[in-house]
Design an enzyme around this catalytic site. Structure first.
Site, PDB file in Angstrom:
ATOM      1  N   MET A   9      24.362   9.046   3.033  1.00 15.42           N
ATOM      2  CA  MET A   9      24.253  10.344   3.692  1.00 15.42           C
ATOM      3  C   MET A   9      24.455  10.204   5.204  1.00 15.42           C
ATOM      4  SD  MET A   9      23.982  13.526   3.083  1.00 15.42           S
ATOM      5  CE  MET A   9      23.039  14.079   1.661  1.00 15.42           C
ATOM      6  N   GLU A  36       0.825  -1.219   0.000  1.00 18.69           N
ATOM      7  CA  GLU A  36       0.000   0.000   0.000  1.00 18.69           C
ATOM      8  C   GLU A  36       0.856   1.264   0.000  1.00 18.69           C
ATOM      9  OE1 GLU A  36      -0.443  -2.588   1.990  1.00 18.69           O
ATOM     10  OE2 GLU A  36      -2.530  -3.276   1.767  1.00 18.69           O
ATOM     11  N   PHE A  70     -11.451  -7.716  13.519  1.00 17.52           N
ATOM     12  CA  PHE A  70     -10.317  -8.124  12.694  1.00 17.52           C
ATOM     13  C   PHE A  70     -10.001  -7.024  11.672  1.00 17.52           C
ATOM     14  CE2 PHE A  70      -8.834 -10.266   8.748  1.00 17.52           C
ATOM     15  CZ  PHE A  70      -7.591 -10.651   9.207  1.00 17.52           C
ATOM     16  N   GLN A  71      -8.748  -6.681  11.576  1.00 21.76           N
ATOM     17  CA  GLN A  71      -8.243  -5.638  10.672  1.00 21.76           C
ATOM     18  C   GLN A  71      -8.951  -4.304  10.904  1.00 21.76           C
ATOM     19  OE1 GLN A  71      -8.081  -7.219   6.596  1.00 21.76           O
ATOM     20  NE2 GLN A  71      -5.988  -7.901   7.006  1.00 21.76           N
ATOM     21  N   LYS A 114     -17.563  -1.126   5.324  1.00 22.33           N
ATOM     22  CA  LYS A 114     -17.953  -2.114   4.318  1.00 22.33           C
ATOM     23  C   LYS A 114     -19.458  -2.076   4.026  1.00 22.33           C
ATOM     24  CE  LYS A 114     -16.864  -6.940   3.206  1.00 22.33           C
ATOM     25  NZ  LYS A 114     -16.158  -8.142   3.726  1.00 22.33           N
TER      26      LYS A 114
END
Lengths: 554, 92
Positions: free
Chosen positions: A467, A53, A115-116, A165
């Site tokens: 760096m 993502e 969940f999630q 959802k």
């Protein structure tokens, strides 16, 4: 409008995206966003499946920056949503219009540690310009329109829309009313034009300080016209590169921590700073109290909050740069100042006559810059290669140099290049990366393979986090802590595993032919450029130091 | 350590009664370096406008916070309540 039809929330999303001209989106499916992906199946919007993502978010940023439009990314709830956060923070820091759509667990399950489930709405507060959570299907259409409007209104920025959802599945009648206008948040311009004119006409040593806001304001033509007609010597921030024509004889290059010697000296000695779309970032100013100590300031900006934030303005001109800057465009009589700085430009010009057979990274990037077609879009990651690209490459527009300026996010370059290439399929896109940065989103090589995206990658490989290593050498007594990457994978083999043509070069005599081969190749290509791990980026203004006290070598 | 001068202000914020508007104000206030000494929030259910009164202190100029709160989408106005004395508080 009289048309209306009944749609699910998921289908409505794509209808609204298309109303806003969105043709391409970047994302990754998952449980709580499945109704949206089901609607995608019937949509004309083209989805690019990224492999993380964060890659989707950066591709949306690259798309937006390269095309001057809104980038869109999708992710599911929980870890999908949290993986977007770095990309959103990057977009906020660099004022990039992005709309992020996240799936959320059903409204009945919200707040139950499902969940999630994560409170992405709460997490978004510090990394977006604005965010919404839609809990009523009848609000969805209005919210989606507002998301686009907010992303582009005033100072651009990212907007997140979290959609549970059940809202994605619910049916609603689309009203097809394009926009519900926000209240007018734009403040009246601070009409300090007459004060600014007075400062301008009395200045003997003025400097034009150009930032990323110029490109955002679509004001490149006006800024170039101002620079030409006034003859004012100009300097650029990292994000402003490309706004001034690099061939302008009074252009002095980038200022700040790794700016040119001429740019930094000129700013320190100037008596007037005309600031256009810039914000006195700490990487630009060095020690703020000693930055441009003798200068009056005329500050043009779209964002009220940037005026007087880090440096007081003697004249503040708030609003549309495109309309305001021409009010101050007039000839100035500053030939002595111009000639002195032009001479410094000559005296302190970059040198590429590096001794030995090793490849000198600045020379490689200069070669790429000289050979690449016009309107090539360069992206970078973050580190030494980023500063070398900024110093040694020329860009003909700000939309042709995409780099993570404010957030300084390693892993930006490859997915941003994917987004840029999709938005501009006919232009060459080159990601300049480092061996540390490329590994941050290396999975996006699979996205390149899947869609055969012809991005070129110039991988500057010093087998170090260069760096950080440079700073450890200079400021931490050479105690090299966790910066060795000598166990990197075989990058040519890695690229080949993704069906990407690749080549390794190790000697300066190989550079020109290799760059030509890369540019002539029709598909994606990775050029690994092995450099000396001890090379440093010069000049360097040490932290909390005035810009004219730069280090030029050890 | 030099003593730090903390200036105290009272802000009156008018906002649309939208989701998480209070959280947004709190987050911006903390991030921009202001301590919240007290606050009160009420909603006019007739016009759905919230009035938030907030006491803050900081060594930073109040305009910095006002400009940042004003940028929030749901904010209608931000004012310093001049009727409340601005107190300077010293701390080590």
């Amino acid at each position: 409008m009289t048309k209306s039809k009944t749609l699910t929330g998921g289908a409505l999303l794509f209808e609204v995206l298309q109303e806003h001209g969105v043709q391409h989106v970047f994302g990754y499916p998952g449980g709580a966003i499945m109704p949206i992906y089901d609607a995608l199946y019937d949509s004309d919007v083209q989805h690019y499946l990224c492999r993380h993502e964060q890659g989707a978010a950066f591709s949306a940023v690259g798309y937006a920056r390269a095309a001057g439009t809104v980038g869109v990314c999708l992710a599911t709830s929980g870890p999908g949503a949290t993986n977007l956060i770095t990309g959103l923070a990057d977009a906020l820091a660099d004022s990039i219009p992005v709309v992020a759509i996240t799936g959320q667990v059903p409204t009945a399950a919200m707040g139950s540690d499902a969940f999630q489930e994560i409170d992405i709405f709460g997490l978004s507060l510090a990394c977006t310009k604005h965010s919404f959570q839609v809990t009523d299907i009848n609000e969805l259409e209005k919210v989606l329109h507002q998301a686009f409007e907010i992303a582009l209104e005033g100072r651009h920025g990212p907007v997140l829309v979290d959609i549970p959802k059940d809202i994605q599945l619910a049916e609603v009648t689309q009203r097809l009313n394009k926009l519900s206008h926000l209240k007018n948040k734009v403040k009246l311009p601070l009409a300090d034009i007459s004060k600014a004119l007075d400062l301008l006409t009395h200045a003997k040593q003025p400097i034009l300080y150009v930032g990323g806001g110029v490109g955002m304001a679509n004001a490149v033509d006006e800024v170039r016209d101002f620079a030409e007609k006034t003859g004012m010597p100009s300097v650029s921030t990292l994000k402003g590169l490309g706004a001034i024509n690099p061939d302008n004889e009074n252009y002095l290059g980038m200022l700040g921590m790794h700016g040119t010697k001429t740019a930094n000296i000129a700013v320190q000695e100037c008596d007037l700073l005309v600031v256009v779309g810039a914000r006195f970032d700490d990487r630009v100013t060095g020690k703020l109290d000693e930055f441009a100590p003798n200068a009056k300031v005329i500050h043009f900006d779209i964002d009220t909050a940037e005026i007087n934030k880090r440096r007081a303005a003697d004249a503040a001109i708030l609003g549309d740069l495109k309309g305001n800057l021409p009010l101050l465009t007039m000839p100035l009589y500053i030939s002595a100042w111009q000639q002195r700085l032009q001479q410094m430009n000559t005296d302190f010009a970059w040198r590429y006559d590096h001794p030995g057979d090793n490849i000198f990274a600045p020379a490689v990037l200069k070669t790429v810059s000289d050979l690449m077609p016009s309107n090539t879009c360069i992206t970078t990651d973050v580190g030494q290669h980023q500063m070398w690209a900024a110093q040694h490459m020329n860009f003909d527009d700000p939309s042709n140099f995409l780099t993570s300026g404010g957030m300084g996010t390693m892993g930006f370059g490859l997915p941003a290049a994917i987004g840029a290439q999709i938005s501009r399929p006919h232009d060459t896109v080159i990601a300049v990366s480092g061996d540390g940065s490329i590994m941050m989103n290396v999975q996006e090589l699979a996205t390149i393979k899947r869609y055969q995206i012809p991005v070129k990658v110039v991988l500057i490989d010093n087998a170090k986090l260069g760096m950080v290593r440079q700073w450890q050498d200079l400021f931490f007594d050479g105690r090299l802590s966790e910066t060795d990457l000598s166990d990197n994978p075989d990058f040519v083999m890695l690229a080949t595993a993704f069906d990407i043509k690749a080549k390794l070069i190790t000697k300066k005599s190989e550079v020109k032919a290799a760059v030509e081969e890369m540019l002539d190749h029709d598909g994606p290509y990775l050029l690994q450029v092995k450099i000396d791990s001890a090379e440093n980026v010069w000049p360097l203004v040490p932290p909390n130091t005035a810009n004219d006290k730069m280090m030029e070598s050890v | 350590m030099n003593p730090v001068t903390l200036n105290k202000y009272q802000l009156i914020i008018m906002a649309d009664d939208k989701q998480v508007v209070l959280e947004r104000i709190l987050q911006v206030t903390r991030y921009r370096g202001f301590l919240i000494n007290g606050m009160n929030a009420e909603v006019n259910t007739g016009n759905n406008i919230a009035t938030i009164t907030m006491s803050v202190s900081s060594e930073r100029p109040i305009t910095l916070l006002i400009d940042q709160i004003n940028k929030l989408i749901d904010i209608k106005s931000v004012k310093v309540d001049n009727s409340v004395a601005q107190i300077k508080q010293h701390s080590a």
